[in-house]
Every structure is written in structure tokens, then in C-alpha cells.
Design a protein around this motif. Sequence first.
Motif, PDB file in Angstrom:
ATOM      1  N   PHE A 145       8.464  -6.056  -6.075  1.00  0.00           N
ATOM      2  CA  PHE A 145       8.840  -5.584  -7.408  1.00  0.00           C
ATOM      3  C   PHE A 145       7.581  -5.543  -8.278  1.00  0.00           C
ATOM      4  CE2 PHE A 145      12.597  -7.598  -5.627  1.00  0.00           C
ATOM      5  CZ  PHE A 145      13.614  -6.707  -5.937  1.00  0.00           C
ATOM      6  N   VAL A 146       7.314  -4.389  -8.885  1.00  0.00           N
ATOM      7  CA  VAL A 146       6.140  -4.222  -9.745  1.00  0.00           C
ATOM      8  C   VAL A 146       6.616  -3.788 -11.128  1.00  0.00           C
ATOM      9  CG1 VAL A 146       3.943  -3.024 -10.073  1.00  0.00           C
ATOM     10  CG2 VAL A 146       4.748  -3.536  -7.750  1.00  0.00           C
ATOM     11  N   LYS A 147       6.248  -4.562 -12.143  1.00  0.00           N
ATOM     12  CA  LYS A 147       6.707  -4.220 -13.490  1.00  0.00           C
ATOM     13  C   LYS A 147       6.065  -2.924 -13.983  1.00  0.00           C
ATOM     14  CE  LYS A 147       6.912  -7.361 -16.820  1.00  0.00           C
ATOM     15  NZ  LYS A 147       6.447  -8.268 -17.914  1.00  0.00           N
ATOM     16  N   GLY A 148       4.786  -2.740 -13.726  1.00  0.00           N
ATOM     17  CA  GLY A 148       4.066  -1.573 -14.230  1.00  0.00           C
ATOM     18  C   GLY A 148       4.008  -0.445 -13.212  1.00  0.00           C
ATOM     19  N   ASP A 149       2.810   0.157 -13.074  1.00  0.00           N
ATOM     20  CA  ASP A 149       2.608   1.271 -12.149  1.00  0.00           C
ATOM     21  C   ASP A 149       1.994   0.794 -10.838  1.00  0.00           C
ATOM     22  OD1 ASP A 149       3.433   3.016 -14.173  1.00  0.00           O
ATOM     23  OD2 ASP A 149       1.375   3.286 -14.905  1.00  0.00           O
ATOM     24  N   VAL A 150       2.016   1.667  -9.841  1.00  0.00           N
ATOM     25  CA  VAL A 150       1.253   1.457  -8.610  1.00  0.00           C
ATOM     26  C   VAL A 150       0.264   2.614  -8.480  1.00  0.00           C
ATOM     27  CG1 VAL A 150       2.963   0.108  -7.360  1.00  0.00           C
ATOM     28  CG2 VAL A 150       3.049   2.595  -7.233  1.00  0.00           C
ATOM     29  N   SER A 151      -0.823   2.380  -7.785  1.00  0.00           N
ATOM     30  CA  SER A 151      -1.868   3.392  -7.693  1.00  0.00           C
ATOM     31  C   SER A 151      -1.642   4.301  -6.479  1.00  0.00           C
ATOM     32  CB  SER A 151      -3.231   2.691  -7.638  1.00  0.00           C
ATOM     33  OG  SER A 151      -4.260   3.618  -7.885  1.00  0.00           O
ATOM     34  N   TYR A 152      -2.714   4.796  -5.880  1.00  0.00           N
ATOM     35  CA  TYR A 152      -2.618   5.812  -4.820  1.00  0.00           C
ATOM     36  C   TYR A 152      -2.043   5.240  -3.511  1.00  0.00           C
ATOM     37  CZ  TYR A 152      -5.615   8.627  -7.832  1.00  0.00           C
ATOM     38  OH  TYR A 152      -6.125   9.329  -8.895  1.00  0.00           O
ATOM     39  N   ARG A 153      -1.307   6.130  -2.813  1.00  0.00           N
ATOM     40  CA  ARG A 153      -0.828   5.874  -1.449  1.00  0.00           C
ATOM     41  C   ARG A 153       0.063   4.623  -1.326  1.00  0.00           C
ATOM     42  NH1 ARG A 153      -5.554   8.920  -0.145  1.00  0.00           N
ATOM     43  NH2 ARG A 153      -4.949  10.495   1.360  1.00  0.00           N
ATOM     44  N   ALA A 154       0.857   4.358  -2.334  1.00  0.00           N
ATOM     45  CA  ALA A 154       1.836   3.275  -2.210  1.00  0.00           C
ATOM     46  C   ALA A 154       2.830   3.634  -1.108  1.00  0.00           C
ATOM     47  CB  ALA A 154       2.568   3.075  -3.529  1.00  0.00           C
ATOM     48  N   ALA A 155       3.295   2.625  -0.377  1.00  0.00           N
ATOM     49  CA  ALA A 155       4.268   2.785   0.715  1.00  0.00           C
ATOM     50  C   ALA A 155       3.720   3.616   1.874  1.00  0.00           C
ATOM     51  CB  ALA A 155       5.573   3.396   0.212  1.00  0.00           C
ATOM     52  N   LEU A 156       2.394   3.643   2.011  1.00  0.00           N
ATOM     53  CA  LEU A 156       1.788   4.366   3.137  1.00  0.00           C
ATOM     54  C   LEU A 156       2.317   3.829   4.466  1.00  0.00           C
ATOM     55  CD1 LEU A 156      -0.424   6.168   4.436  1.00  0.00           C
ATOM     56  CD2 LEU A 156      -2.016   4.254   4.120  1.00  0.00           C
ATOM     57  N   HIS A 157       2.914   4.716   5.249  1.00  0.00           N
ATOM     58  CA  HIS A 157       3.451   4.370   6.573  1.00  0.00           C
ATOM     59  C   HIS A 157       4.359   3.130   6.534  1.00  0.00           C
ATOM     60  CE1 HIS A 157       2.850   4.132  11.197  1.00  0.00           C
ATOM     61  NE2 HIS A 157       3.866   4.896  10.850  1.00  0.00           N
ATOM     62  N   MET A 158       5.100   2.976   5.489  1.00  0.00           N
ATOM     63  CA  MET A 158       6.117   1.916   5.441  1.00  0.00           C
ATOM     64  C   MET A 158       7.187   2.236   6.484  1.00  0.00           C
ATOM     65  SD  MET A 158       7.917   0.440   2.001  1.00  0.00           S
ATOM     66  CE  MET A 158       9.370   1.463   1.844  1.00  0.00           C
ATOM     67  N   LYS A 159       7.729   1.235   7.113  1.00  0.00           N
ATOM     68  CA  LYS A 159       8.646   1.481   8.217  1.00  0.00           C
ATOM     69  C   LYS A 159       9.763   0.462   8.213  1.00  0.00           C
ATOM     70  CE  LYS A 159       4.926   0.661  10.338  1.00  0.00           C
ATOM     71  NZ  LYS A 159       3.794   0.590  11.262  1.00  0.00           N
ATOM     72  N   GLU A 160      10.822   0.728   8.962  1.00  0.00           N
ATOM     73  CA  GLU A 160      11.915  -0.232   9.108  1.00  0.00           C
ATOM     74  C   GLU A 160      12.239  -0.381  10.578  1.00  0.00           C
ATOM     75  OE1 GLU A 160      14.562   2.413   6.731  1.00  0.00           O
ATOM     76  OE2 GLU A 160      15.979   2.119   8.371  1.00  0.00           O
TER      77      GLU A 160
END
Length: 264
Positions: free
Chosen positions: A129-144
Motif C-alpha cells: 500500500f502506497v499513500k502517494g505515487d509510484v515511479s516508473y515500471r511499477a508491478a514489472l513482471h508481477m505474477k501470481e
Amino acid sequence: MDELQMEIPCIRTFNESMIEIDASHMETRELNNLLREIMLCGYEKVVLRNVCGQRYIGTRLYSPQRRVMTIEIYGTPGNDLGAFLFGHRILVHGNAQDGVGNTMESGEIVINGRAGDVTGMSMRGGRIFVKGDVSYRAALHMKEHGLKKPVIVVGGTSQDFLGEYMAGGIVILLGLYRAHTARFIGSGMHGGAIYIRGEVGEEQVDSSVLISRPDESDMEILGDCISDFIERFPDLSLDMDYVLEGDWTKLSPRSSRPYGKLYA
């Protein structure tokens, strides 16, 4: 632990379950070695004060007994906070740098500020959980895999290439502070779902991504995740109905093999 306290005066013990460390003069390796020793001693909570750029906090905390503890951080942790995190909870009172939750297995990371590049990269379980912003390429190759489905909820927005090569999990941008201007969202995405509150143009999204409106089951997912976000940031005084009634867009992959024609 008593011996450690004699050797390291920066440690203060409050009770049998909580300990505090002044990290102002500690190097990355020294701090992480100490955290591992504290976990193995059975403490349930560690408060780190004066953190300034130490990397990999929360890494190397796997134990066969599956011990877990809460790490509360005052200051700015360095790159790869919570990398390979295994069931622990990390709370940051401030911003975080790049690589938060890198290859995270389980647990939770809460950032009371913004997070840098590649937040949640290759994450395969747990929640951020991030209150503010996220920068470049967030969730890059996130997987389940199996029953594990990683979740990232961002109060603000992201920079370009959100969800690049994303293979699973859920990403939610609440857009609480400004418009979404990121480009190349979902490039190479082949699994999972991205939910964005606010306007998102087709020119911002990769051609491999399907744009749709969330259905009833999607809204249930959003309701659960947003409820947890509100609980973690009570100072925002967010109204659940107000957030849910926003203009939502769902992004999902058109294909499980977006680059299939490029390979034999």
C-alpha cells in the motif's frame, strides 16, 4: 539479546516483544544481520529510527519456523526494501526508494509517502500500500501462482510502463491527487488486472491491453482492497463510497502471449 545490548548501545528493549534500534550509524549489512538475529530471538516488533538509505531491509528474514514480525521505519530506507519478504509487515513513515517488494513472497508493506521505480517488481504474493505515487515500471513482471495473488494499491498515480510484462496479480491506482499521465501502461502484459480511477486514454495504453469497465465481481475486489487502503491511512479521511463511485477503468491482457508471433 542481553549480550547484543551490551555490544550495541543503539538498541533499546521496551518489553519481551518489542525492540528499538537507532540506525543512524549502521551500514546495510550490519543492520540486516541485527534484524535477523532479533527475529530469531522471537521479538514481534522492531522500530528503526534514523534510517537513511540502508538497503534490503526485511530481506533474509525467512525462517523454517515461519517467524514473523513488524518492522516500523522512521526515515528513508534504501533500495529493495522488503525484497523476498516472507510474511513480515513493514511500515514506513516517509518515502521509499526503488525496488520496494522486489520478488516479495508474502506479507505487507505500507508506505506513508511515495515509492520509487519498479515497486512490486516480480512480486508473487503479499500486498503493498502506497499513500502517494509510484515511479516508473511499477508491478514489472508481477505474477501470481496457486492461491497467491499479489496486490498493489496506490493512492496517487504512476509514471510510465506501469504493469510492464505483468503476468498476474492486481494493481489499483486511486488517482487521489492528480490526473494520470503515464504512457505505455501494460506493455507486454499477459496476466492480472490493473484498475485505474480517473481518465485513461487509449494512447496511454499498450495495444496488447484490453480496456473495459469493471463488472460486479471487479467492484467487489476494488471494495475489499480500497477498504484496506483506507484503514491503513486514516489521516486521509477517505470516504469509501466517494472513491468507489469514481470513473473506473479496467485494463487486462488481450492475450496470454502478446509477443507470440515474434518467437517460433
